[in-house]
Design an enzyme around this catalytic site. Structure first.
Site, PDB file in Angstrom:
ATOM      1  N   CYS A  81       0.831  -1.210   0.000  1.00 50.41           N
ATOM      2  CA  CYS A  81       0.000   0.000   0.000  1.00 50.41           C
ATOM      3  C   CYS A  81       0.869   1.265   0.000  1.00 50.41           C
ATOM      4  O   CYS A  81       1.462   1.586  -1.012  1.00 50.41           O
ATOM      5  CB  CYS A  81      -0.963  -0.051   1.191  1.00 50.41           C
ATOM      6  SG  CYS A  81      -2.337   1.087   1.032  1.00 50.41           S
ATOM      7  N   HIS A 174      -3.475  -5.353   1.745  1.00 54.22           N
ATOM      8  CA  HIS A 174      -2.828  -5.804   2.975  1.00 54.22           C
ATOM      9  C   HIS A 174      -3.186  -7.255   3.227  1.00 54.22           C
ATOM     10  O   HIS A 174      -4.335  -7.560   3.529  1.00 54.22           O
ATOM     11  CB  HIS A 174      -3.290  -4.973   4.168  1.00 54.22           C
ATOM     12  CG  HIS A 174      -3.010  -3.517   4.000  1.00 54.22           C
ATOM     13  ND1 HIS A 174      -1.772  -2.970   4.260  1.00 54.22           N
ATOM     14  CD2 HIS A 174      -3.775  -2.503   3.566  1.00 54.22           C
ATOM     15  CE1 HIS A 174      -1.809  -1.676   4.005  1.00 54.22           C
ATOM     16  NE2 HIS A 174      -3.009  -1.362   3.569  1.00 54.22           N
ATOM     17  N   GLU A 176      -1.163  -8.693   5.457  1.00 63.71           N
ATOM     18  CA  GLU A 176      -0.627  -8.775   6.828  1.00 63.71           C
ATOM     19  C   GLU A 176      -1.694  -8.512   7.888  1.00 63.71           C
ATOM     20  O   GLU A 176      -1.460  -8.754   9.065  1.00 63.71           O
ATOM     21  CB  GLU A 176       0.559  -7.808   6.990  1.00 63.71           C
ATOM     22  CG  GLU A 176       0.210  -6.323   7.089  1.00 63.71           C
ATOM     23  CD  GLU A 176      -0.013  -5.641   5.738  1.00 63.71           C
ATOM     24  OE1 GLU A 176      -0.055  -6.340   4.712  1.00 63.71           O
ATOM     25  OE2 GLU A 176      -0.157  -4.403   5.734  1.00 63.71           O
TER      26      GLU A 176
END
Lengths: 201, 293
Positions: A81, A174, A176
């Site tokens: 990002c 994302h 994560e």
């Protein structure tokens, strides 16, 4: 035995703890990078999500700019990002000065403001094998003007969302924020591990 | 109340992206630009900063949409705006303006003395203030995607934010060592759904990020709340009520990024001009306290 490696996560601002959690899950030694000299002790770098204007400002303010430029010449890096925006060749916004490590143009907030943020299962094509990963697109950038040397590893509704050029990986989403550290494992195993470098080049 | 809901995760996701940053109160597009250039991760669009609301009195309400639109145009970082506690019509208006976060804030005059906004039914994420764990969890049960301390806004006195951070941390620690059969009465005492209490007791942390707000006026204040476990810092009157907002804004951003480095903190604290004058929170009579709303 695989050679020991150490992964840095740029910790100036953003969701760096989430990346560190994925690295921990994979038993990969990792550190928060808060000072430029810490770049000397790592084998690969992750630039997290966050605000790209803030990160770009702090990179300059804390003297990271030249050290990072050198680091990117011979190390693996993954930007998610905001991190991806910093690694792009061009950005649609003069407020962010990017490093130009990957030959793409990043359009900031390409999908719109927060009310247009969304979750998707994204199909990845990593080294010829298909996989799916949970992905949050949060005020995400869009990638355009994809250069010839850039490999598209995933798309969402025809827009490229995961791209690789040499030892630089960028994702507009994302992974994560979710359970599965699949993409982190790919970055470590196929882009950071020194044994791999000759093959990948 | 489903914390696994994907739409909810997207809201908490934005809060995650704001970590390690400073969110600054601004009342104009000029101030918003100063904030962005200084490295703010977001701005809070307001008509009056808390210290002016405190000084002028009267009913404080949601900002004029024109101000919010002007600030949205001026900057690329997320724009937040405040609605009154329980004022879901203001919240719907703010959502239609596509602000990135709504602060259901005690700084404005409450519209409903019994109920907060049902935040689950909104697409835009909400942040709410708290003084202790019970208050934090009640707001999370209502759908808040981010929690901040209330502190005592508009005072320039950080002591209440410190008290609230310590209270939340202490209550959290206490929950983690409680026997399972004690969690029922803990839930009852805090007036929080049992399953949320059980979840937090098991995890040992809130299910959403926890930021600090209320009275931060110097880089050292910002570092203090970060050291006490805040994950980002809201600064209200502290910047634009000081003598050199540009410099102070930059310094507070540096302080949050380097809160564990006293030398860097000393460096960024130099020569900032006058901080906001402020008022000692402990001298305020109860009827002037914003945090009890």
């Amino acid at each position: 035995m695989l050679p020991a490696i150490n992964i840095g996560v740029l910790a100036l601002q953003g969701d760096f703890e989430r990346h560190l959690l994925h690295l921990k899950k994979l038993n990969v030694p990792s550190i928060e990078i808060r000072k430029p000299e810490q770049l000397n002790v790592i084998d690969g770098l992750i630039i997290p999500g966050g605000e790209s204007t803030t990160m770009a400002e702090l990179i300059d303010r804390f003297g990271f700019r030249d050290r990072l430029t050198l680091f990117f010449k011979d190390h693996a890096v993954w930007g998610t990002c905001a991190g991806a925006i910093l690694l792009a060749r061009h950005v649609d916004d003069t407020r962010v000065r990017p490093f130009g490590v990957i030959d793409i143009k990043a359009v900031r907030n390409g999908y719109g403001r927060q009310v247009h943020s969304f979750f998707e299962m994204v199909r990845l094509n990593l080294n010829g094998s298909a996989a799916t990963v949970e992905a949050s697109f949060i005020r995400a950038p869009m990638f355009e003007n994809i250069g010839r040397g850039v490999e598209i590893l995933a798309r969402h509704e025809n827009h490229p969302v995961l791209l690789r050029q040499g030892r630089c990986l960028v994702s507009s989403f994302h992974s994560e924020l979710h359970e599965n550290p699949l993409l982190t494992a790919y970055f470590i195993d196929h882009m950071v591990r020194p044994a791999d470098v000759s093959i990948e080049k | 109340m489903n914390f696994e809901d994907k739409a909810y995760k997207i809201k908490v996701g934005l809060a995650e992206m704001l970590k390690g940053g400073v969110i600054m109160d601004v009342v104009s597009s000029e101030q918003a630009k100063i904030a962005e250039q200084a490295g703010a991760v977001a701005v809070m669009a307001l008509e009056r900063v808390p210290s002016d609301i405190r000084a002028e009195g009267g009913v404080a309400r949601m900002a004029d949409p024109d101000i919010i639109e002007a600030i949205k145009k001026a900057v690329s970082i997320p724009v937040m705006a405040k609605c009154r506690i329980g004022h879901f019509a203001e919240a719907e208006i703010l959502e239609s303006l596509e602000v990135d976060f709504i602060d259901e804030s005690e700084v404005l005059t409450p519209a409903d003395n019994a109920n907060h906004v049902d935040k689950w039914r909104f697409k835009v994420p909400f942040v709410c203030g708290c003084r202790n764990l019970g208050e934090a969890l009640r707001r999370i049960a209502e759908g808040a995607a981010l929690i901040r301390t209330k502190g005592e806004a508009g005072t320039g006195d950080v002591s209440e934010a410190v008290r609230h951070l310590r209270e939340v941390n202490r209550d959290l620690k206490r929950l983690t060592v409680m026997a399972k059969d004690e969690l029922y009465s803990a839930a009852k005492e805090m007036r929080v759904p049992l399953n949320l209490v059980q979840m937090v007791a098991e995890a040992g942390r809130l299910p959403v990020p926890n930021f600090a707000a209320g009275g931060v006026a110097t880089p050292a204040d910002a570092a203090l709340v970060m050291k006490l476990g805040a994950e980002s810092v809201f600064v209200g009157s502290g910047i634009f009520k000081s003598s050199n907002p540009e410099k102070r804004a930059r310094a507070i951003v540096t302080a949050v990024a380097q809160y564990n480095d006293p030398k860097a903190l000393a460096e960024c604290s130099r020569n900032l001009g006058e901080a906001m004058k402020g008022v000692q929170a402990a001298t305020l009579p109860d009827e002037e306290l914003l945090q009890i709303r």
